[in-house]
Design a protein around this motif. Structure first.
Motif, PDB file in Angstrom:
ATOM      1  N   UNK A 158      -6.219   4.135   9.642  1.00 46.29           N
ATOM      2  CA  UNK A 158      -7.140   3.785   8.546  1.00 46.29           C
ATOM      3  C   UNK A 158      -8.028   2.640   9.028  1.00 46.29           C
ATOM      4  N   UNK A 159      -8.712   2.887  10.121  1.00 49.60           N
ATOM      5  CA  UNK A 159      -9.603   1.871  10.652  1.00 49.60           C
ATOM      6  C   UNK A 159      -8.824   0.783  11.372  1.00 49.60           C
ATOM      7  N   UNK A 160      -9.480  -0.353  11.563  1.00 46.99           N
ATOM      8  CA  UNK A 160      -8.891  -1.431  12.351  1.00 46.99           C
ATOM      9  C   UNK A 160      -8.795  -2.714  11.551  1.00 46.99           C
ATOM     10  N   UNK A 161      -7.763  -3.491  11.871  1.00 45.19           N
ATOM     11  CA  UNK A 161      -7.686  -4.851  11.336  1.00 45.19           C
ATOM     12  C   UNK A 161      -7.705  -5.862  12.468  1.00 45.19           C
ATOM     13  N   UNK A 211     -17.611  -4.622  12.558  1.00 44.66           N
ATOM     14  CA  UNK A 211     -18.037  -3.949  11.326  1.00 44.66           C
ATOM     15  C   UNK A 211     -18.911  -4.852  10.468  1.00 44.66           C
ATOM     16  N   UNK A 227     -16.710  -6.556  -4.544  1.00 43.65           N
ATOM     17  CA  UNK A 227     -16.280  -5.173  -4.368  1.00 43.65           C
ATOM     18  C   UNK A 227     -16.160  -4.908  -2.869  1.00 43.65           C
ATOM     19  N   UNK A 228     -15.053  -4.314  -2.440  1.00 44.76           N
ATOM     20  CA  UNK A 228     -14.887  -3.971  -1.032  1.00 44.76           C
ATOM     21  C   UNK A 228     -14.272  -5.063  -0.192  1.00 44.76           C
ATOM     22  N   UNK A 242     -14.233 -12.985  -5.323  1.00 47.62           N
ATOM     23  CA  UNK A 242     -14.100 -11.535  -5.415  1.00 47.62           C
ATOM     24  C   UNK A 242     -15.447 -10.852  -5.199  1.00 47.62           C
ATOM     25  N   UNK A 297     -11.488  -6.243  -0.395  1.00 49.05           N
ATOM     26  CA  UNK A 297     -10.085  -5.931  -0.140  1.00 49.05           C
ATOM     27  C   UNK A 297      -9.919  -5.104   1.132  1.00 49.05           C
ATOM     28  N   UNK A 298     -10.932  -4.330   1.478  1.00 50.40           N
ATOM     29  CA  UNK A 298     -10.776  -3.439   2.630  1.00 50.40           C
ATOM     30  C   UNK A 298     -11.539  -3.929   3.855  1.00 50.40           C
ATOM     31  N   UNK A 299     -12.626  -4.664   3.666  1.00 49.91           N
ATOM     32  CA  UNK A 299     -13.347  -5.263   4.785  1.00 49.91           C
ATOM     33  C   UNK A 299     -13.678  -6.684   4.362  1.00 49.91           C
ATOM     34  N   UNK A 307       0.823  -1.209   0.000  1.00 50.66           N
ATOM     35  CA  UNK A 307       0.000   0.000   0.000  1.00 50.66           C
ATOM     36  C   UNK A 307       0.857   1.259   0.000  1.00 50.66           C
ATOM     37  N   UNK A 320      -2.637   0.918  11.313  1.00 49.98           N
ATOM     38  CA  UNK A 320      -3.662   0.409  12.230  1.00 49.98           C
ATOM     39  C   UNK A 320      -4.034   1.503  13.224  1.00 49.98           C
TER      40      UNK A 320
END
Lengths: 134, 401
Positions: free
Chosen positions: B147-150, B158, B262-263, B260, B265-267, B137, B144
């Protein structure tokens, strides 16, 4: 005396106005924020930069009270659907970490803020999403 | 079906913090108990599938057979996040289906101790730093908390709130009820890590970890092992009437990964692969959600259990909030869910979890679950999901004999 600014992540572009840029698959239109080897949706090999809308709405959030060591808590982690349909994760800012103050579906906009300075005085710029005041 | 695979024996250790006992002690206990339960020995096995996550590079399968019997058979050490145990079961099952084996041991084991929050990045280096973009990235520092949490409680928080976004009537109250239910269920399970009932108010008032998940809505870390001896139908026929009577049929065995979306990748999207796995499993088994007498599903957090009601088709589409509000997933309800106490209260030693939920279902189908027995249970479903993501679904049926 920050002499320079650097974005927190490569997909945040600061000038002329701060916005995110995704890697968009030329073949199927899938969007990614990471460095790609190929498209995870269709397998295509070619990508083009695609600016992401700076406004959107809040799809989901969590208010993180117990965070990793060194991470300031509480903070609000948010999943935002940008106006063009791209999903983005970032902190929700300019709002108290209180579920009563956060409405699912509320409109938000991208904002930037300083998130540290390195030993050479370079300032790191992060992004978040803030509620759009009515 | 002549190529059916059956569970001949199964066992689990108590889930807890096993001070002074190592991974191999726990694996040995589960393996020997499962072999004894099936009336066979290590010398009857053709294959071992050994699942463990945090010690995945330690050849734990070989260490286990080093203790209980080095017979020279094939060992597959497997790791697949929280789906590790279910993956071990599937590896054993596939070995039998392929015709290369007729009896196999599937084992899951983990020793986590007080590991704390999973998903945290490594601590940032101290001292002077110079920002330089690196990684996929192009980040100049840890993201962490920026840009939100992992971390897991937040990611699954979430996922639950996204369901709440789309389905009015779902919120903090519904998530809290799920934790109330699972803690209540665990009071009947002597193998559970926690066996304490908490009121709904206590669940809601416990310390917030990541909204909507309070501490009592999060699974603990812990230690434990579980095992299952699998056998081909042909070999089962050669065994005693009592072994055949207690055998449990694996009517469906499915492992999916996340397609796959959409989204994703991030959530992480924990829904699509679970729906896909459930649909294939119901088709393989020839049963529907309405036929299930009990379900053990992956309640790593209360917010996760709620969305899986819908993903596993246990409720009407969009009806997960009504489902818990109606009491349906309580042990005396229409579709008992996590009567073991679930991950939230039984515990979640990661590698063991996907075998332990099969142990739980099989034990009910045999009518051997003691105080927590679901009366006359005939069909049950076991589900796990490992972020990253993999989803395992098994449907088990009581022997007709």
């Amino acid at each position: 005396m920050a002499s320079e600014r650097i974005p927190l992540v490569a997909y945040l572009v600061l000038e002329p106005e701060p916005h995110l840029v995704a890697q968009q698959c030329v073949r199927c239109g899938a969007r990614f924020f990471d460095r790609r080897n190929a498209c995870g949706s269709c397998g295509g090999r070619d990508f083009e930069p695609a600016p992401v809308a700076v406004t959107g709405h809040l799809r989901a959030f969590s208010i993180v009270h117990r965070a990793a060591p060194g991470v300031t808590a509480p903070f609000v982690s948010a999943i935002v659907e940008a106006g063009d349909g791209t999903t983005v994760r970032a902190n929700l800012v300019e709002v108290p970490p209180d579920p009563a103050e956060i409405q699912l579906g509320m409109p938000v906009r991208l904002v930037t803020y300083p998130a540290g300075t390195d030993s050479e005085g370079t300032e790191c710029i992060a992004f978040g999403f803030a509620p759009v005041s009515a | 079906m002549s190529d059916s695979v059956w569970i001949l024996g199964t066992s689990m250790t108590r889930f807890t913090r096993h001070e002074g006992r190592d991974l191999v002690d726990l694996a040995s206990e589960a393996a020997l108990d499962a072999l004894d339960d099936g009336g066979v020995t290590v010398h009857d096995l053709d294959v071992l599938a050994c699942g463990t996550l945090f010690s995945a590079n330690a050849s734990v399968g070989q260490q286990l057979l080093g203790q209980i019997g080095q017979t020279g058979i094939s060992i597959y050490n497997v790791a697949n996040a929280c789906a590790t145990g279910a993956t071990a079961v599937r590896v054993a099952l596939m070995a039998i289906r392929s015709g290369e084996a007729s009896m196999a041991l599937a084992l899951g084991v983990e020793k986590m101790g007080k590991m704390g929050l999973l998903g945290s990045p490594p601590r940032a280096p101290k001292g002077p730093t110079t920002y330089e973009a690196s990684g996929r990235f192009g980040s100049v520092r840890s993201v962490d908390g920026l840009l939100g949490t992992k971390t897991m409680p937040g990611v699954f928080g979430q996922a639950g709130m996204r369901y709440a976004h789309d389905h009015p009537g779902v919120g903090f109250e519904q998530f809290a009820k799920i934790a109330h239910k699972n803690h209540l269920h665990s009071t009947l399970n002597p193998l559970a890590q926690y066996r304490k009932e908490f009121s709904l108010d206590e669940v809601k008032a416990s310390p917030m970890v990541a909204y909507p998940n309070t501490l009592l809505m999060c699974c603990p870390t812990g230690d434990g092992a579980a095992a299952a001896v699998l056998v081909s139908e042909e070999r089962l026929r050669s065994l005693s009437a009592d072994q055949r009577r207690r055998a449990v049929k694996i009517s469906a065995s499915v492992l999916t990964s996340d397609p796959y979306v959409e989204g994703g990748q991030v959530q992480p999207d924990v829904n699509t692969l679970t729906r896909n796995a459930a649909d294939v499993a119901y088709e393989q088994a020839g049963v529907g959600p309405g036929d299930l007498d009990l379900v053990e599903l992956h309640d790593c957090f209360a917010s996760a259990e709620l969305i899986h009601y819908d993903n596993l088709r246990l409720c009407e589409p969009g009806g997960a909030g009504d489902f818990i509000d109606s009491g349906a997933p309580y042990r005396d309800g229409a579709t008992p869910v996590n009567v073991s106490g679930g991950l939230i209260s039984k515990g979640h030693p990661i590698g063991a979890t996907g075998v332990a939920n099969i142990y739980e279902i099989a034990t009910h189908l045999r009518g051997e679950a003691g105080d927590r027995q679901i009366p006359d249970a005939r069909v049950g479903l076991a589900h796990v999901i490992g972020l990253g993501s993999s989803c395992g679904v098994h449907i088990l049926e009581r022997s007709a004999a």
